[in-house]
Scaffold this motif. Structure first.
Motif, PDB file in Angstrom:
ATOM      1  N   ASP A 168     -11.101  -1.021  39.202  1.00  0.00           N
ATOM      2  CA  ASP A 168     -11.795  -0.179  38.208  1.00  0.00           C
ATOM      3  C   ASP A 168     -10.810   0.722  37.473  1.00  0.00           C
ATOM      4  O   ASP A 168     -10.944   0.966  36.256  1.00  0.00           O
ATOM      5  N   LEU A 169      -9.825   1.244  38.199  1.00  0.00           N
ATOM      6  CA  LEU A 169      -8.820   2.135  37.606  1.00  0.00           C
ATOM      7  C   LEU A 169      -8.001   1.387  36.557  1.00  0.00           C
ATOM      8  O   LEU A 169      -7.718   1.923  35.476  1.00  0.00           O
ATOM      9  N   ILE A 170      -7.639   0.162  36.869  1.00  0.00           N
ATOM     10  CA  ILE A 170      -6.886  -0.660  35.913  1.00  0.00           C
ATOM     11  C   ILE A 170      -7.721  -0.910  34.654  1.00  0.00           C
ATOM     12  O   ILE A 170      -7.226  -0.816  33.536  1.00  0.00           O
ATOM     13  N   LYS A 171      -9.015  -1.238  34.862  1.00  0.00           N
ATOM     14  CA  LYS A 171      -9.910  -1.460  33.716  1.00  0.00           C
ATOM     15  C   LYS A 171     -10.013  -0.193  32.851  1.00  0.00           C
ATOM     16  O   LYS A 171      -9.949  -0.250  31.628  1.00  0.00           O
ATOM     17  N   GLY A 172     -10.184   0.968  33.522  1.00  0.00           N
ATOM     18  CA  GLY A 172     -10.323   2.241  32.818  1.00  0.00           C
ATOM     19  C   GLY A 172      -9.085   2.584  32.010  1.00  0.00           C
ATOM     20  O   GLY A 172      -9.178   2.989  30.840  1.00  0.00           O
ATOM     21  N   LYS A 173      -7.927   2.412  32.630  1.00  0.00           N
ATOM     22  CA  LYS A 173      -6.665   2.735  31.944  1.00  0.00           C
ATOM     23  C   LYS A 173      -6.401   1.757  30.793  1.00  0.00           C
ATOM     24  O   LYS A 173      -5.852   2.139  29.756  1.00  0.00           O
ATOM     25  N   THR A 174      -6.803   0.501  30.975  1.00  0.00           N
ATOM     26  CA  THR A 174      -6.642  -0.487  29.905  1.00  0.00           C
ATOM     27  C   THR A 174      -7.491  -0.102  28.691  1.00  0.00           C
ATOM     28  O   THR A 174      -7.042  -0.162  27.550  1.00  0.00           O
ATOM     29  N   THR A 175      -8.744   0.312  28.962  1.00  0.00           N
ATOM     30  CA  THR A 175      -9.643   0.760  27.887  1.00  0.00           C
ATOM     31  C   THR A 175      -9.076   1.997  27.187  1.00  0.00           C
ATOM     32  O   THR A 175      -9.082   2.090  25.956  1.00  0.00           O
ATOM     33  N   LYS A 176      -8.576   2.950  27.993  1.00  0.00           N
ATOM     34  CA  LYS A 176      -7.987   4.169  27.452  1.00  0.00           C
ATOM     35  C   LYS A 176      -6.791   3.840  26.559  1.00  0.00           C
ATOM     36  O   LYS A 176      -6.612   4.430  25.486  1.00  0.00           O
ATOM     37  N   LEU A 177      -5.994   2.895  26.995  1.00  0.00           N
ATOM     38  CA  LEU A 177      -4.810   2.477  26.240  1.00  0.00           C
ATOM     39  C   LEU A 177      -5.225   1.884  24.887  1.00  0.00           C
ATOM     40  O   LEU A 177      -4.614   2.181  23.852  1.00  0.00           O
ATOM     41  N   GLN A 178      -6.284   1.052  24.919  1.00  0.00           N
ATOM     42  CA  GLN A 178      -6.786   0.463  23.674  1.00  0.00           C
ATOM     43  C   GLN A 178      -7.286   1.544  22.707  1.00  0.00           C
ATOM     44  O   GLN A 178      -7.038   1.493  21.498  1.00  0.00           O
ATOM     45  N   GLU A 179      -8.000   2.561  23.269  1.00  0.00           N
ATOM     46  CA  GLU A 179      -8.511   3.668  22.447  1.00  0.00           C
ATOM     47  C   GLU A 179      -7.366   4.471  21.834  1.00  0.00           C
ATOM     48  O   GLU A 179      -7.425   4.871  20.663  1.00  0.00           O
ATOM     49  N   LEU A 180      -6.331   4.726  22.634  1.00  0.00           N
ATOM     50  CA  LEU A 180      -5.175   5.485  22.148  1.00  0.00           C
ATOM     51  C   LEU A 180      -4.449   4.737  21.034  1.00  0.00           C
ATOM     52  O   LEU A 180      -4.012   5.345  20.053  1.00  0.00           O
ATOM     53  N   ASN A 181      -4.328   3.429  21.186  1.00  0.00           N
ATOM     54  CA  ASN A 181      -3.689   2.623  20.149  1.00  0.00           C
ATOM     55  C   ASN A 181      -4.482   2.669  18.838  1.00  0.00           C
ATOM     56  O   ASN A 181      -3.910   2.787  17.756  1.00  0.00           O
ATOM     57  N   THR A 182      -5.811   2.585  18.963  1.00  0.00           N
ATOM     58  CA  THR A 182      -6.677   2.685  17.778  1.00  0.00           C
ATOM     59  C   THR A 182      -6.537   4.055  17.125  1.00  0.00           C
ATOM     60  O   THR A 182      -6.442   4.179  15.898  1.00  0.00           O
ATOM     61  N   ASP A 183      -6.539   5.102  17.973  1.00  0.00           N
ATOM     62  CA  ASP A 183      -6.395   6.474  17.488  1.00  0.00           C
ATOM     63  C   ASP A 183      -5.042   6.674  16.811  1.00  0.00           C
ATOM     64  O   ASP A 183      -4.932   7.360  15.789  1.00  0.00           O
ATOM     65  N   LEU A 184      -4.021   6.065  17.375  1.00  0.00           N
ATOM     66  CA  LEU A 184      -2.669   6.174  16.827  1.00  0.00           C
ATOM     67  C   LEU A 184      -2.603   5.568  15.423  1.00  0.00           C
ATOM     68  O   LEU A 184      -2.005   6.151  14.511  1.00  0.00           O
ATOM     69  N   LEU A 185      -3.227   4.422  15.248  1.00  0.00           N
ATOM     70  CA  LEU A 185      -3.260   3.776  13.934  1.00  0.00           C
ATOM     71  C   LEU A 185      -3.980   4.654  12.912  1.00  0.00           C
ATOM     72  O   LEU A 185      -3.550   4.781  11.760  1.00  0.00           O
ATOM     73  N   ARG A 186      -5.106   5.295  13.355  1.00  0.00           N
ATOM     74  CA  ARG A 186      -5.855   6.195  12.462  1.00  0.00           C
ATOM     75  C   ARG A 186      -5.011   7.403  12.076  1.00  0.00           C
ATOM     76  O   ARG A 186      -4.977   7.814  10.911  1.00  0.00           O
ATOM     77  N   GLN A 187      -4.325   7.995  13.079  1.00  0.00           N
ATOM     78  CA  GLN A 187      -3.493   9.159  12.813  1.00  0.00           C
ATOM     79  C   GLN A 187      -2.379   8.848  11.816  1.00  0.00           C
ATOM     80  O   GLN A 187      -2.100   9.639  10.909  1.00  0.00           O
ATOM     81  N   LYS A 188      -1.749   7.682  11.989  1.00  0.00           N
ATOM     82  CA  LYS A 188      -0.674   7.289  11.071  1.00  0.00           C
ATOM     83  C   LYS A 188      -1.214   7.068   9.659  1.00  0.00           C
ATOM     84  O   LYS A 188      -0.567   7.442   8.672  1.00  0.00           O
ATOM     85  N   ALA A 189      -2.421   6.469   9.566  1.00  0.00           N
ATOM     86  CA  ALA A 189      -3.048   6.246   8.256  1.00  0.00           C
ATOM     87  C   ALA A 189      -3.392   7.580   7.592  1.00  0.00           C
ATOM     88  O   ALA A 189      -3.182   7.766   6.387  1.00  0.00           O
TER      89      ALA A 189
END
Length: 405
Positions: free
Chosen positions: A159-180
């Motif tokens: 579950d921890l791996i799944k949670g961190k993977t989801t968090k990582l995906q969210e951060l990557n999406t957020d990072l793209l928005r911030q750069k834009a």
């Protein structure tokens, strides 16, 4: 040791969460400020620069342009602050992504080793032998608990791996928005800077023509300020007369500098004070072009003037409205000037200057936002309302009283 590390990790994540929330709140505040300044610039163009060809006074044009330049510089500063904050957020986000990736790598490695080990010992026979080889019931019970805990731990790690993977995906999406967002701000700021360069060149051109006969322009500025000072003195005289009359009626010394208030007037004054910073604007749409206090002329820095109120640029023939309930103290017309309405709110006075039409008379009871007249529009198409607040006869900064002035 493991519990201590877990606690430290939890504390770090909590502090990081607070930091992220604080940055987010600051970013929202900066964005709101940027939008407000952009709106102010649009209003300035409508109120002060829509009839530029009709402007006969170079002094007035330079003063207006100087104010617009300052507003645009403020916009650039706020936009830069936003971009810098986004840069810090992007860096923090990238660091968190790197940390999460490292954690995921370690977690997956541990998990895969655990799965291999579990696979080797997965048969029911192996588990049964593990339990039956116990020396006594107590040891068997502990081994059973161990098997259960190990199974639960496996699930938790998954579950921890799944949670961190989801968090990582969210951060990557957020990072793209911030750069834009940052790229958009940079593009907008370049456009604003180009406009500023044009305005500065125009300002330099006008100032060059003024410098040829600076003494003449300085005299005009001083004369204009003398006319304003004369109206200020007249308003002050009218307020002092009203104070003396209120004290005489109450049987007190007429030399007192404060109003003698009735119980009703005290209540109005109390309500006026409780609404400090929340009072409505005296016009529906407007931009403050001259603020309260001592300022230097943009034409001649050696000439300074003291503004006892603010000047608000607004729409042509804009309606003027009372900022609070009260009573019309007087409607005054000073020589060579337009009407002034003074409204009494207990021991507070609001003054509305440069009116073309007046809808009220002395003694009228006024409600908040009631229309009391129209603002005068000059030959160049400029519609400027003078607005002031007094406590007894002492000028107050209107920006402290009016909402978001």
């Amino acid at each position: 040791m493991r519990h201590k590390l877990t606690y430290i990790l939890f504390l770090f994540l909590l502090l990081n969460s607070f930091s992220t929330e604080a940055q987010s709140a600051k970013q929202k505040a900066l964005e709101a400020k940027r939008i407000k300044i952009q709106k102010e610039l649009k209003q300035l163009n409508v109120f002060l620069f829509s009839n530029k060809k009709e402007e006969k006074s170079v002094v007035s044009l330079v003063e207006n342009l100087n104010y617009k330049v300052n507003v645009r510089r403020n916009l650039i500063k706020v936009t830069n602050d936003q971009a810098n904050l986004l840069t810090r957020e992007i860096n923090a986000n990238q660091n968190e992504i790197t940390s999460l990736r490292d954690q995921l790598t370690a977690l997956k490695k541990d998990y895969s080793e655990m799965i291999v080990k579990s696979y080797k010992n997965k048969s029911e026979q192996s588990r049964m032998m593990f339990l039956l080889s116990s020396d006594d019931f107590k040891q068997a019970y502990k081994r059973l608990q161990y098997i259960k805990q190990y199974t639960d731990y496996q699930k938790e790690q998954g579950d921890l791996i799944k949670g961190k993977t989801t968090k990582l995906q969210e951060l990557n999406t957020d990072l793209l928005r911030q750069k834009a967002d940052k790229d958009k701000l940079i593009v907008e700021n370049r456009a604003v800077k180009k406009e500023l360069e044009k305005e500065l060149k125009e300002q330099d051109r006008l100032m060059a023509s003024i410098r040829k006969n600076l003494s003449s322009y300085s005299s005009k500025i001083k004369k204009k300020q003398q006319d304003i000072d004369a109206i200020d003195r007249e308003i002050n005289r009218l307020i002092r007369e009203a104070i003396a009359a209120s004290n005489k009626k109450a049987g007190k010394s007429e030399s007192s500098s404060d109003f003698s208030l009735t119980p009703e007037a005290k209540l109005i004054a109390k309500n006026f004070i409780s609404n400090k910073g929340k009072l409505p604007w005296p016009v529906v749409k407007g931009v403050v072009t001259v603020r309260f206090g001592t300022q230097r002329s943009p034409i001649d820095p050696t000439v300074s003037f003291k503004s006892k109120g603010v000047r608000i640029a607004t729409d042509k023939s804009a309606k003027v409205r009372a900022v609070f309930e009260g009573e019309v103290m007087t409607v005054a017309v000073h020589k060579n000037s337009n009407p002034v309405v003074l409204i009494k709110h207990g021991n507070y006075i609001t003054a509305y200057r440069n009116l073309s039409k007046v809808y009220v008379r002395k003694g009228d009871k006024i409600s908040a936002k009631q229309e009391i007249g129209e603002v005068f529009t000059n030959n160049a198409g400029k519609t400027i309302l003078g607005f002031a607040v007094f406590k007894n006869s002492i000028p107050q900064n209107p920006a402290s009283w009016i909402f978001e002035m």
